[in-house]
Design a protein around this motif. Structure first.
Motif, PDB file in Angstrom:
ATOM      1  N   SER A  20      -2.742  15.866  -0.651  1.00  0.00           N
ATOM      2  CA  SER A  20      -2.588  17.083  -1.445  1.00  0.00           C
ATOM      3  C   SER A  20      -2.721  18.283  -0.523  1.00  0.00           C
ATOM      4  CB  SER A  20      -3.659  17.143  -2.538  1.00  0.00           C
ATOM      5  OG  SER A  20      -3.712  18.420  -3.137  1.00  0.00           O
ATOM      6  N   LEU A  21      -1.895  19.304  -0.737  1.00  0.00           N
ATOM      7  CA  LEU A  21      -2.093  20.547   0.009  1.00  0.00           C
ATOM      8  C   LEU A  21      -3.279  21.294  -0.593  1.00  0.00           C
ATOM      9  CD1 LEU A  21      -1.304  22.587   2.148  1.00  0.00           C
ATOM     10  CD2 LEU A  21       0.356  23.556   0.520  1.00  0.00           C
ATOM     11  N   GLY A  22      -3.298  21.427  -1.928  1.00  0.00           N
ATOM     12  CA  GLY A  22      -4.417  22.063  -2.615  1.00  0.00           C
ATOM     13  C   GLY A  22      -3.991  23.104  -3.628  1.00  0.00           C
ATOM     14  N   CYS A  23      -2.941  23.865  -3.321  1.00  0.00           N
ATOM     15  CA  CYS A  23      -2.552  24.972  -4.190  1.00  0.00           C
ATOM     16  C   CYS A  23      -1.335  24.662  -5.055  1.00  0.00           C
ATOM     17  CB  CYS A  23      -2.273  26.219  -3.348  1.00  0.00           C
ATOM     18  SG  CYS A  23      -0.966  25.983  -2.097  1.00  0.00           S
ATOM     19  N   GLN A  24      -0.777  23.468  -4.907  1.00  0.00           N
ATOM     20  CA  GLN A  24       0.477  23.130  -5.585  1.00  0.00           C
ATOM     21  C   GLN A  24       0.270  22.893  -7.086  1.00  0.00           C
ATOM     22  OE1 GLN A  24      -1.024  20.935  -3.418  1.00  0.00           O
ATOM     23  NE2 GLN A  24      -1.562  19.270  -4.810  1.00  0.00           N
ATOM     24  N   ASN A  25       1.381  22.853  -7.819  1.00  0.00           N
ATOM     25  CA  ASN A  25       1.310  22.594  -9.263  1.00  0.00           C
ATOM     26  C   ASN A  25       0.783  21.196  -9.571  1.00  0.00           C
ATOM     27  OD1 ASN A  25       2.285  25.115  -9.964  1.00  0.00           O
ATOM     28  ND2 ASN A  25       4.421  24.461 -10.071  1.00  0.00           N
ATOM     29  N   ALA A  26       1.235  20.214  -8.795  1.00  0.00           N
ATOM     30  CA  ALA A  26       0.827  18.820  -9.029  1.00  0.00           C
ATOM     31  C   ALA A  26      -0.562  18.602  -8.436  1.00  0.00           C
ATOM     32  CB  ALA A  26       1.846  17.863  -8.417  1.00  0.00           C
ATOM     33  N   GLN A  27      -1.581  18.905  -9.209  1.00  0.00           N
ATOM     34  CA  GLN A  27      -2.961  18.818  -8.750  1.00  0.00           C
ATOM     35  C   GLN A  27      -3.468  17.367  -8.757  1.00  0.00           C
ATOM     36  OE1 GLN A  27      -5.454  21.563  -7.917  1.00  0.00           O
ATOM     37  NE2 GLN A  27      -3.380  22.201  -7.302  1.00  0.00           N
ATOM     38  N   ILE A  28      -4.486  17.126  -7.928  1.00  0.00           N
ATOM     39  CA  ILE A  28      -5.098  15.799  -7.886  1.00  0.00           C
ATOM     40  C   ILE A  28      -5.575  15.391  -9.280  1.00  0.00           C
ATOM     41  CG2 ILE A  28      -7.133  14.526  -7.075  1.00  0.00           C
ATOM     42  CD1 ILE A  28      -6.821  15.977  -4.389  1.00  0.00           C
ATOM     43  N   LYS A  68       8.004   9.904   0.061  1.00  0.00           N
ATOM     44  CA  LYS A  68       8.291  11.327   0.216  1.00  0.00           C
ATOM     45  C   LYS A  68       9.247  11.812  -0.874  1.00  0.00           C
ATOM     46  CE  LYS A  68       9.771  11.261   4.465  1.00  0.00           C
ATOM     47  NZ  LYS A  68      10.277  11.781   5.749  1.00  0.00           N
ATOM     48  N   HIS A  69       9.107  13.100  -1.248  1.00  0.00           N
ATOM     49  CA  HIS A  69       9.949  13.673  -2.290  1.00  0.00           C
ATOM     50  C   HIS A  69       9.995  15.184  -2.099  1.00  0.00           C
ATOM     51  CE1 HIS A  69       6.260  15.087  -4.270  1.00  0.00           C
ATOM     52  NE2 HIS A  69       5.755  13.886  -3.993  1.00  0.00           N
ATOM     53  N   ASP A  70      10.773  15.870  -2.933  1.00  0.00           N
ATOM     54  CA  ASP A  70      10.910  17.327  -2.779  1.00  0.00           C
ATOM     55  C   ASP A  70      10.278  18.094  -3.946  1.00  0.00           C
ATOM     56  OD1 ASP A  70      12.651  16.832  -4.823  1.00  0.00           O
ATOM     57  OD2 ASP A  70      14.411  17.705  -3.860  1.00  0.00           O
ATOM     58  N   GLY A  71       9.345  17.452  -4.658  1.00  0.00           N
ATOM     59  CA  GLY A  71       8.746  18.077  -5.836  1.00  0.00           C
ATOM     60  C   GLY A  71       7.287  18.414  -5.653  1.00  0.00           C
ATOM     61  N   ASP A 123       7.938  19.688 -14.533  1.00  0.00           N
ATOM     62  CA  ASP A 123       8.429  18.836 -13.451  1.00  0.00           C
ATOM     63  C   ASP A 123       7.265  18.178 -12.717  1.00  0.00           C
ATOM     64  OD1 ASP A 123      11.068  19.425 -13.970  1.00  0.00           O
ATOM     65  OD2 ASP A 123      11.242  20.971 -12.406  1.00  0.00           O
ATOM     66  N   SER A 124       6.220  18.952 -12.466  1.00  0.00           N
ATOM     67  CA  SER A 124       5.055  18.413 -11.760  1.00  0.00           C
ATOM     68  C   SER A 124       4.291  17.418 -12.624  1.00  0.00           C
ATOM     69  CB  SER A 124       4.133  19.553 -11.322  1.00  0.00           C
ATOM     70  OG  SER A 124       4.769  20.342 -10.330  1.00  0.00           O
ATOM     71  N   TRP A 165       0.865  -1.180   0.000  1.00  0.00           N
ATOM     72  CA  TRP A 165       0.000   0.000   0.000  1.00  0.00           C
ATOM     73  C   TRP A 165       0.898   1.225   0.000  1.00  0.00           C
ATOM     74  CZ3 TRP A 165      -5.278   0.201  -0.382  1.00  0.00           C
ATOM     75  CH2 TRP A 165      -5.861   1.466  -0.267  1.00  0.00           C
ATOM     76  N   LEU A 166       0.551   2.239  -0.800  1.00  0.00           N
ATOM     77  CA  LEU A 166       1.373   3.445  -0.891  1.00  0.00           C
ATOM     78  C   LEU A 166       0.724   4.624  -0.186  1.00  0.00           C
ATOM     79  CD1 LEU A 166       2.512   3.414  -4.645  1.00  0.00           C
ATOM     80  CD2 LEU A 166       3.612   2.366  -2.665  1.00  0.00           C
ATOM     81  N   VAL A 167       1.564   5.453   0.420  1.00  0.00           N
ATOM     82  CA  VAL A 167       1.148   6.755   0.931  1.00  0.00           C
ATOM     83  C   VAL A 167       2.003   7.792   0.216  1.00  0.00           C
ATOM     84  CG1 VAL A 167       0.925   8.259   2.942  1.00  0.00           C
ATOM     85  CG2 VAL A 167       0.477   5.798   3.160  1.00  0.00           C
ATOM     86  N   ILE A 168       1.334   8.701  -0.511  1.00  0.00           N
ATOM     87  CA  ILE A 168       2.046   9.580  -1.446  1.00  0.00           C
ATOM     88  C   ILE A 168       1.672  11.041  -1.203  1.00  0.00           C
ATOM     89  CG2 ILE A 168       2.324  10.195  -3.885  1.00  0.00           C
ATOM     90  CD1 ILE A 168       1.653   7.291  -4.574  1.00  0.00           C
ATOM     91  N   PRO A 169       2.649  11.939  -1.056  1.00  0.00           N
ATOM     92  CA  PRO A 169       2.360  13.367  -1.054  1.00  0.00           C
ATOM     93  C   PRO A 169       2.453  13.913  -2.478  1.00  0.00           C
ATOM     94  CG  PRO A 169       4.636  13.026  -0.428  1.00  0.00           C
ATOM     95  CD  PRO A 169       4.065  11.661  -0.740  1.00  0.00           C
ATOM     96  N   LEU A 170       1.529  14.781  -2.858  1.00  0.00           N
ATOM     97  CA  LEU A 170       1.615  15.407  -4.179  1.00  0.00           C
ATOM     98  C   LEU A 170       2.575  16.599  -4.168  1.00  0.00           C
ATOM     99  CD1 LEU A 170      -1.977  15.299  -5.690  1.00  0.00           C
ATOM    100  CD2 LEU A 170       0.079  14.155  -6.507  1.00  0.00           C
ATOM    101  N   THR A 171       2.961  17.041  -2.978  1.00  0.00           N
ATOM    102  CA  THR A 171       3.934  18.124  -2.856  1.00  0.00           C
ATOM    103  C   THR A 171       4.721  17.940  -1.568  1.00  0.00           C
ATOM    104  OG1 THR A 171       4.216  20.513  -2.572  1.00  0.00           O
ATOM    105  CG2 THR A 171       2.145  19.572  -1.798  1.00  0.00           C
TER     106      THR A 171
END
Length: 550
Positions: A242-250, A207-210, A218-219, A127-133
């Motif tokens: 997701s935070l909500g305002c980042q480039n990498a949108q849901i 986790k990542h820095d993008g 990049d996103s 199972w993965l847990v992924i941040p979009l930012t």
């Protein structure tokens, strides 16, 4: 191969030292008699002839350098007297014929894997847990702290301390002696035996820095990579922050998943912090969604699958002067065996194909793919030159110290991981493996960025050759480490799975070692044997931002 020195290809005019050789030693090779004029270190090379300035130097049958100083016969080849050079290549391909190896020892063999509804088969069930930012990395950490240890999965520690047991004793009115005699240490092995969900191999936190800042591409690339991980056959589902305002949108991630798997039925739960009433409620929802997802993933069990369901990543790192003689060609033979059995090996690291481009172009089954490879290599090389570098700067200090003094020399040995079979498809970074046979995937030479890309394109297992040693692993696919020499295997046995140094000493041939590698791959894919990287919890994950990375 002599037990002291070897000419790898009849065209070679430099010879590799299998052992350290002394000045004054008489050498007989390729019909020539010569006297060594200086000591030659193990894994390094000496000249078979006199070289004038500008003369071409060949190893593995290809151009690997040019002399920048006069080099007398029997002298060492060094970074002082040789510079990088590689053969020119053209877009058009020449006819290529391939004879498949004998696979009778593997006929009817299967591996026990996890079947997905799309027909793919996983070698693991995660199972993965992924941040979009990167802004969500802390929430990922909180979720890891809430779930991993409690459910019996790996932690960053070698053991867990059960303080709750002491608290329970205290509240029950236990004496100091009773509290002191209460066992509170649980090892990783003990935790794994008591997993809440025994059919789920782990929860992985990517986790990542993008995901924001940088350029929009990049996103977009990050979302395609993450989509590749979610749809990888080793994955049961995912929780996405997701935070909500980042480039990498849901919506960007959902579109990338749909492009890979239009009928994706894996559960993916999206949580957007800026739409949540509080961080506490966000975490509570994430924990519950993940826990319920794990209960469903646990219903899956391993079953027999044909070897054609293996998508094998071919990787190397920390290479030495023996890598192109033992580990890489042995893995190449295993790759050819897998192709003949209907499987899909994947060769990556385009900067390490410098000098063998024409061979690769000739091996492409279609003109379309030969052109695509040609264009990708030209573009990558031009990008490196544009920032004041170039493929010639690829060898690391460790490579050079152990005998790989030019990029073409390193590349010619590295390319042998891909065996000799035809190339069925050339893929750019994040494109998915869909065809059986040898695939090429454009990744950088950086080990972890490349391995991350291989798994993101669908590899369900990876074999990683090394001459110097590395603890590298991957969160989703088991990574098997192969040593090119016995000394490394004996020194770093805790992180190396297979030793191909027996090819150097003559106990094995490339063919027998290739069969041993494939047999080990099958056992790891079946869950019978754990790779050392999995045992040590090496979960390296570095997305490539498509910048110049050699």
């Amino acid at each position: 191969m002599s037990n002291q020195y070897a000419q790898i290809d009849p065209k070679d005019n430099i010879i590799v030292a299998i052992q350290g050789l002394k000045e004054g030693m008489e050498v007989s090779v390729a019909g020539k008699q010569l006297i060594l004029k200086e000591d030659i270190k193990q894994k390094h090379k000496f000249s078979l002839q006199d070289f004038a300035v500008g003369d071409e130097i060949y190893m593995y049958g290809v151009l690997v350098g040019k002399a920048v100083q006069p080099i007398a016969q029997g002298c060492a080849i060094t970074i002082e007297n040789v510079k990088h050079a590689s053969a020119e290549y053209k877009e058009s391909k020449e006819k290529y014929e391939w004879t498949a190896p004998d696979v009778s020892n593997f006929k009817g063999r299967t591996f026990n894997g996890f079947y997905r509804k799309d027909g793919k088969v996983g070698t693991g069930n995660y199972w993965l847990v992924i941040p979009l930012t990167f802004c969500e990395n802390r929430n990922v950490d909180v979720l890891e702290g809430a779930l991993s240890e409690k459910l019996g999965y790996e932690t960053k520690k070698d053991f867990a301390v059960d303080t709750d047991a002491l608290i329970a004793q205290y509240k029950a009115g236990a004496s100091s002696d009773e509290i002191f005699n209460t066992p509170i240490i649980t090892t990783k092995e003990e935790m794994s035996k008591n997993r809440t969900f025994p059919n789920v191999d782990g929860i992985k936190f990517l986790k990542h820095d993008g995901g924001c800042g940088g350029i929009r591409q990049d996103s977009e690339t990050l979302c395609k990579l993450l989509a590749g991980y979610i749809t990888n056959p080793n994955v049961a589902g995912a929780t996405v922050f997701s935070l909500g305002c980042q480039n990498a949108q849901i919506e960007m991630l959902q579109g990338a998943i749909n492009a890979i798997a239009p009928n994706n039925d894996k559960p993916v739960h999206y949580l957007e912090q800026q739409q949540s009433s509080s961080e506490r409620s966000l975490i509570e929802e994430a924990v519950k969604h993940t826990f319920i997802g794990l209960t469903e993933a646990n219903k899956l069990e391993r079953g027999p699958a044909p070897l054609s369901k293996l998508v094998l990543g071919l990787e190397c790192g920390g290479s030495d002067g023996f890598s192109g003689i033992s580990a890489n060609p042995a893995l190449g033979y295993a790759s050819d065996l897998l192709v003949a059995l209907g499987g899909s090996p994947v060769l990556s690291e385009f900067p390490e194909l410098n000098g063998v481009e024409q061979e690769i172009i000739n091996r492409c089954e279609t003109e379309k793919d030969s052109k695509k490879f040609y264009d990708l290599m030209r573009a990558y090389s031009a990008a490196a030159v544009a920032v004041g570098s170039g493929f010639e700067n690829n060898p690391s200090p460790g490579n050079i110290k152990d005998g790989l003094i030019t990029d073409a020399m390193k590349s010619a040995g590295a390319a042998k991981k891909g065996g000799t079979s035809p190339v069925v498809e050339v893929l750019d970074y994040t494109e998915q493996v869909t065809k059986p046979g040898l695939n090429l995937l454009c990744t950088p030479g950086n080990d972890v960025e490349s391995t991350t890309g291989l798994v993101g394109s669908g590899c369900n297992i990876v074999v990683f050759t090394t001459g110097l040693g590395t603890p590298t692993g991957n969160p989703v696919a088991p990574v098997l480490k192969i040593s090119s020499n016995t000394n490394l295997y004996e020194r770093m046995n805790d992180i190396i799975d297979i030793n191909t140094g027996t090819v150097i000493t003559g106990e094995d041939t490339i063919q027998t070692m290739g069969e041993k590698i494939l047999d080990h791959v099958i056992r790891v894919a079946s869950g019978e044997t754990a790779s050392k990287a999995v045992l040590h919890g090496n979960n390296d994950f570095i997305p490539w931002k498509r910048g110049v990375s050699l």
